[in-house]
Design a protein around this motif. Structure first.
Motif, PDB file in Angstrom:
ATOM      1  N   GLY A 222     -31.348  -8.248  47.678  1.00 43.67           N
ATOM      2  CA  GLY A 222     -32.345  -8.798  46.761  1.00 43.67           C
ATOM      3  C   GLY A 222     -33.700  -8.161  46.966  1.00 43.67           C
ATOM      4  O   GLY A 222     -34.688  -8.594  46.386  1.00 43.67           O
TER       5      GLY A 222
ATOM      6  N   CYS B  78     -22.278  -5.392  42.599  1.00 47.32           N
ATOM      7  CA  CYS B  78     -23.276  -5.810  43.568  1.00 47.32           C
ATOM      8  C   CYS B  78     -23.173  -7.303  43.795  1.00 47.32           C
ATOM      9  O   CYS B  78     -23.131  -8.083  42.849  1.00 47.32           O
ATOM     10  CB  CYS B  78     -24.682  -5.479  43.097  1.00 47.32           C
ATOM     11  SG  CYS B  78     -25.897  -6.153  44.240  1.00 47.32           S
ATOM     12  N   GLY B  80     -25.416  -8.759  46.002  1.00 51.79           N
ATOM     13  CA  GLY B  80     -26.670  -9.134  46.644  1.00 51.79           C
ATOM     14  C   GLY B  80     -27.135 -10.473  46.090  1.00 51.79           C
ATOM     15  O   GLY B  80     -26.578 -10.975  45.116  1.00 51.79           O
ATOM     16  N   THR B  81     -28.172 -11.033  46.711  1.00 51.71           N
ATOM     17  CA  THR B  81     -28.608 -12.373  46.327  1.00 51.71           C
ATOM     18  C   THR B  81     -29.007 -12.459  44.855  1.00 51.71           C
ATOM     19  O   THR B  81     -28.624 -13.396  44.150  1.00 51.71           O
ATOM     20  CB  THR B  81     -29.821 -12.801  47.175  1.00 51.71           C
ATOM     21  OG1 THR B  81     -29.652 -12.258  48.472  1.00 51.71           O
ATOM     22  CG2 THR B  81     -29.917 -14.294  47.253  1.00 51.71           C
ATOM     23  N   ALA B  82     -29.785 -11.482  44.415  1.00 49.71           N
ATOM     24  CA  ALA B  82     -30.270 -11.545  43.040  1.00 49.71           C
ATOM     25  C   ALA B  82     -29.094 -11.497  42.073  1.00 49.71           C
ATOM     26  O   ALA B  82     -29.053 -12.227  41.077  1.00 49.71           O
ATOM     27  CB  ALA B  82     -31.236 -10.400  42.774  1.00 49.71           C
ATOM     28  N   CYS B  83     -28.128 -10.652  42.378  1.00 45.74           N
ATOM     29  CA  CYS B  83     -26.957 -10.542  41.508  1.00 45.74           C
ATOM     30  C   CYS B  83     -26.073 -11.778  41.635  1.00 45.74           C
ATOM     31  O   CYS B  83     -25.507 -12.252  40.659  1.00 45.74           O
ATOM     32  CB  CYS B  83     -26.174  -9.279  41.838  1.00 45.74           C
ATOM     33  SG  CYS B  83     -27.088  -7.784  41.419  1.00 45.74           S
ATOM     34  N   CYS B 119     -26.158  -5.535  47.565  1.00 49.71           N
ATOM     35  CA  CYS B 119     -27.432  -5.066  47.018  1.00 49.71           C
ATOM     36  C   CYS B 119     -27.539  -3.555  46.960  1.00 49.71           C
ATOM     37  O   CYS B 119     -27.418  -2.858  47.958  1.00 49.71           O
ATOM     38  CB  CYS B 119     -28.632  -5.596  47.794  1.00 49.71           C
ATOM     39  SG  CYS B 119     -30.175  -5.194  46.977  1.00 49.71           S
ATOM     40  N   VAL B 120     -27.738  -3.077  45.777  1.00 45.63           N
ATOM     41  CA  VAL B 120     -27.895  -1.639  45.582  1.00 45.63           C
ATOM     42  C   VAL B 120     -29.330  -1.289  45.224  1.00 45.63           C
ATOM     43  O   VAL B 120     -29.629  -0.184  44.817  1.00 45.63           O
ATOM     44  CB  VAL B 120     -26.927  -1.131  44.497  1.00 45.63           C
ATOM     45  CG1 VAL B 120     -25.506  -1.237  44.984  1.00 45.63           C
ATOM     46  CG2 VAL B 120     -27.097  -1.903  43.195  1.00 45.63           C
ATOM     47  N   GLY B 121     -30.225  -2.266  45.381  1.00 44.38           N
ATOM     48  CA  GLY B 121     -31.651  -1.980  45.191  1.00 44.38           C
ATOM     49  C   GLY B 121     -32.074  -1.890  43.738  1.00 44.38           C
ATOM     50  O   GLY B 121     -33.074  -1.265  43.419  1.00 44.38           O
ATOM     51  N   ALA B 122     -31.309  -2.476  42.847  1.00 46.55           N
ATOM     52  CA  ALA B 122     -31.715  -2.502  41.447  1.00 46.55           C
ATOM     53  C   ALA B 122     -31.770  -3.956  40.989  1.00 46.55           C
ATOM     54  O   ALA B 122     -31.409  -4.295  39.868  1.00 46.55           O
ATOM     55  CB  ALA B 122     -30.749  -1.691  40.597  1.00 46.55           C
ATOM     56  N   CYS B 123     -32.229  -4.821  41.897  1.00 41.61           N
ATOM     57  CA  CYS B 123     -32.132  -6.264  41.734  1.00 41.61           C
ATOM     58  C   CYS B 123     -32.823  -6.785  40.480  1.00 41.61           C
ATOM     59  O   CYS B 123     -32.492  -7.863  39.997  1.00 41.61           O
ATOM     60  CB  CYS B 123     -32.741  -6.960  42.939  1.00 41.61           C
ATOM     61  SG  CYS B 123     -32.565  -6.065  44.461  1.00 41.61           S
ATOM     62  N   VAL B 128     -25.686  -6.263  38.676  1.00 47.15           N
ATOM     63  CA  VAL B 128     -25.501  -4.826  38.551  1.00 47.15           C
ATOM     64  C   VAL B 128     -24.071  -4.430  38.898  1.00 47.15           C
ATOM     65  O   VAL B 128     -23.493  -4.946  39.851  1.00 47.15           O
ATOM     66  CB  VAL B 128     -26.461  -4.083  39.515  1.00 47.15           C
ATOM     67  CG1 VAL B 128     -26.267  -2.589  39.431  1.00 47.15           C
ATOM     68  CG2 VAL B 128     -27.900  -4.448  39.217  1.00 47.15           C
TER      69      VAL B 128
HETATM   70  S1  FES Z   1     -29.000  -7.994  44.563  1.00 51.31           S
HETATM   71 FE1  FES Z   1     -27.819  -6.724  43.274  1.00 51.31          FE
HETATM   72  S2  FES Z   1     -29.023  -4.955  43.189  1.00 51.31           S
HETATM   73 FE2  FES Z   1     -30.091  -6.170  44.625  1.00 51.31          FE
END
Ligand code: FES
Ligand SMILES: Cc1cc2nc3c(=O)[nH]c(=O)nc-3n(C[C@H](O)[C@H](O)[C@H](O)COP(=O)(O)O)c2cc1C
Lengths: 617, 151
Positions: A222, B78, B80-83, B119-123, B128
């Protein structure tokens, strides 16, 4: 051409800046991760082609800059016309011709591409006037969006390597350390350790070799600040490292870059080669006799490798298992030599601290957390993107003034900072100033800068379960409290999410958490229970709803919800192919039926329904 | 599987042949063959003077390495948290159902590999999905079929 002296560097800066300013208009196309994924590359190619075809008189192709992440990812792809700052949002390939003809050819502004302020529905022309930018202050991100991302020419034109020049010629190493101490800067990688003190300790240790390592692992899911800096302004990271090397007496440095960031490796590699070619890296830097080399080390996908001792083992080609904390890496780090390890953003601030002075930096922010901090503002927020604000800015200011509030006007529920080591803070904590100590006190953590905003459709129990599963997977397995403790925590969290949890689970989780915090070897374990501890502290009622009422109030935990097709259904057929388990049947124009026994609650129908006809119960 | 291992010496020569180069060499091997063939690991052990056990330990520790062949098309979701909070779970479910494989697996015909990454850094454009290195942002379940077909 080698730059042989500081005077020569100053002359170059003037010359290069003159060259940049000689373009009446510059086209800055954002090549940040978000804009790239939305077609920035095609837009850039189109610009070059159209400009060639139209044979604009006053415009040279060099005035097209591929910049790093401009920040306002939500509105991308972005094209900015400088020096005016005209800000075009959601640009498409087909808009390029009009931009070239009208805005470059005749200085006209294309209204339809401007940002509309939701507050008054008025168009805003310059990005600096947009609330998203107006409330920010940029130090680490100062060049992102302003210069061509890998161009040494542009970096020098923007005053780059002047901090290094000052350090090398006007200051001895000790003075450089004093300046960094004066700035009060604390490490941006999460721990918030005083950078000046770290350098001073390392410089004092007797040793023939010392290393400087940059932590570009950015494992916090994130977060993408470090990625944006490494890709969009690689020279600032290198300059910070060289200054550090001079201060502590090191001749070899490494940048450790996360496996998921291949573009960062390419850009850093180019920056290193360009800097070597002109004598800013390598032997006899700027003719001062000081030498320093930098190599890139690629990670291979392990969160724990962001931890200092694990990272150093990984650089040495080994399994990234941390070691006990009582051996400090400033004393015995990489290859058992004294090592300074700092985060990407920390290094990115150093050139500014040197060129503008530590005192000026220390006046920004709060007395104990000086300067600014970059955040990736993501999640259920209107203006997702990359931001930088003075320390001490409140969460509310960040989320509402810069972030524009919660997506689709929904209610705010929590904001998560600090990644898997951090926690979720509720509405009542929104007026807390963001600085290292306040966030820790509140049960969360500054972390490296991921800020994930959650609305009422996010289940905090699920978020805790999510982080625990992340940590279970990423625990290196070396110590028992972390390996087994987190595993058990996760099991309990899963039970609660499935509606099988009991009050005992909560008690066991609390008890286990205490043990894991005390007993783990490294930060992954000692802060691992935080996502649970912070959510149980602020959202106990939500845990209880899962346990006692077998309900997920946010409608997320699949075992506790059902999807229902209401009579708002227009019979558009859209959800039928979307359902992977063929649970939905129906004819065109008639309300569809959902067979609960076939439904696996994946939410696909809910996502495709344009008429809000499907409800979660 | 039959591979042409004549490229290996060239990969070893890109770095100094010592244990420190192990991760970099494995990354290049993975790049070349899309996974780490057993023979290549044995060669690596010999050439870098690392015990084979350690080569295996490093190969299995890091997520980037795969010891089994991977598919032609690599789909990475992805998580990651945002995803995650923007629906990555549903995407994963949809991909798994449509491809008939679980995350981390490769289809029998070696056409597809489905992976999840942190997380691939495109949150900012969550959720993603990356198909063969191309990023797709704001993906929803209705895009899954198209991503599988065309990428
Ligand atoms: S959480 Fe998916 S790209 Fe960062
Ligand atoms: C499990 C774990 C993961 C970490 N990940 C990162 C990371 O991704 N990036 C980072 O800069 N620091 C990370 N850190 C913090 C580093 O150990 C270290 O404190 C930091 O890089 C020092 O740099 P700073 O003083 O400039 O912050 C992590 C720590 C732990 C315990």
């Amino acid at each position: 051409m080698r730059i042989e002296s500081v005077e020569q560097l100053r002359k170059l800066e003037k010359k290069y800046r003159g060259e940049t300013e000689s373009h009446p208009v510059r086209v800055h196309i954002c090549y940040g991760p978000g804009c790239l994924a939305n077609g920035a590359q095609e837009i850039g190619d189109r610009f070059r082609k159209v400009i060639k075809e139209k044979k604009l008189k006053n415009f040279k192709v060099e005035a097209i800059k591929e910049t790093g992440c401009h920040g306002f990812c939500e509105r991308g792809p972005l094209v900015v016309l400088e020096p005016e700052g005209t800000f075009y949002t959601k640009v498409k390939v087909k808009d390029v011709e009009a931009i070239v003809e009208k805005s470059l050819g005749k200085s006209e502004i294309i209204e339809s591409l401007l940002y509309t302020n939701p507050a008054d529905d008025k168009k805003i022309q310059r990005y600096k006037d947009i609330p998203f930018y107006a409330h920010q202050k940029r130090i680490a991100l100062r060049n992102l969006g302003q210069i061509d991302q890998t161009s040494l020419h542009d970096y020098i034109a923007a005053g780059g390597y002047q901090g290094l020049a000052k350090a090398l010629t006007a200051m001895n190493p000790n003075k450089v350390i004093k300046e960094v101490e004066l700035s009060g800067i604390r490490g941006r990688g999460g721990g918030g350790f005083a950078t000046g003190r770290k350098w001073a300790t390392c410089a004092k240790i007797e040793s023939d070799v010392r290393y400087v390592v940059c932590n570009g692992d950015e494992g916090d899911p994130g977060a993408f600040m470090d990625r944006a800096i490494m890709e969009g302004d690689p020279h600032t990271v290198l300059e910070g490292m060289i200054i550090c090397a001079y201060a502590v007496g090191s001749t070899q440095g490494y940048v450790y870059v996360r496996d998921e960031y291949p573009l960062a490796v390419v850009h850093l590699q180019k920056a290193i080669e360009d800097a070597e070619a002109v004598g800013l890296i390598g032997e006899n830097i700027l003719g001062t006799g000081f030498s320093f080399h930098i190599a890139i080390s690629r990670g291979a996908g392990a969160f724990v490798c962001g931890e200092s001792s694990a990272l150093m083992r990984s650089v040495a080609g080994e399994v990234g298992e941390p070691r006990a904390k009582y051996i400090r890496s400033v004393v015995k780090g990489l290859k058992d030599k004294p090592t300074v390890l700092n985060n990407v953003e920390t290094f990115a601030c150093i050139p500014v601290i040197l060129s503008e002075g530590g005192k000026a930096f220390s006046k920004i922010g709060t007395p104990k957390s000086t300067g600014t901090k970059a955040f990736s503002l993501v999640g259920k927020i209107e203006n997702t993107g990359l931001i930088e604000v003075p320390m001490g800015t409140t969460l509310r200011e960040i989320i509402y003034n810069i972030g524009g509030g919660i997506k689709d006007g929904k209610p705010f529920k929590a904001v998560q900072t600090g990644g898997p080591s951090g926690g979720c803070l509720p509405e009542s904590k929104l007026d807390l100033p963001v600085d290292f100590d306040t966030l820790t006190e509140a049960g969360s953590m500054m972390g490296s800068g991921g800020m994930i905003v959650m609305d009422d459709a996010t289940c905090v129990v699920d978020v805790a379960r999510y982080f625990l599963s992340f940590l279970v997977e990423e625990s290196c397995g070396k110590c028992v409290p972390c390996r087994e403790g987190l595993y058990q925590l996760h099991q309990s969290a899963v039970r609660i999410c499935e509606g099988k949890g009991t009050d005992d689970d909560l008690e066991i989780m609390q008890h286990l958490s205490d043990m894991i915090v005390i007993g783990s070897l490294c930060g992954l374990g000692t802060s691992g229970p935080n996502p649970f501890l912070s959510t149980i502290r602020y959202f106990r009622d939500e845990y209880e709803a899962h346990i006692k009422e077998k309900k997920c109030p946010a409608g997320v935990c699949t075992a506790l919800i059902t999807y229902i097709i209401t009579d708002r259904c227009t019979g558009c057929l859209a959800c039928i192919p979307a359902c992977a388990t063929d649970a939905i049947t129906g004819k065109k124009g008639q309300v569809h039926q959902l067979a609960q026994d076939k439904c696996d609650r994946c939410g696909a129908c809910y996502a495709v329904c344009k008429y809000d006809a499907i409800e979660i119960h | 599987m039959n591979h042409d291992f004549s490229k290996l010496p060239e990969i070893f020569d890109r770095y100094s042949r010592n244990p420190e180069s192990l991760i970099a060499v494995l990354q290049d091997i993975q790049q070349e063959y899309h996974y780490l063939p057993c023979e290549a690991l044995q060669e690596t052990a010999k050439n870098l003077s690392v015990p084979l056990s350690k080569v295996f330990s490093v190969s299995t520790f890091y997520n980037a390495f795969s010891l089994t062949p991977r598919g032609k098309k690599i789909i990475r979701i992805c998580k990651g948290t945002a995803c995650h909070i923007r629906g990555a779970y549903q995407l994963q479910h949809q991909f798994e159902t449509m491809l008939g494989i679980k995350a981390g697996e490769t289809s029998k015909d070696l056409k597809y590999t489905l992976e999840v990454v942190n997380c691939v850094g495109a949150c900012a454009m969550a959720p993603v999905v990356i198909v063969d290195e191309k990023y797709h942002g704001s993906v929803d379940v209705s895009n899954v079929k198209r991503l599988i077909k065309r990428g």
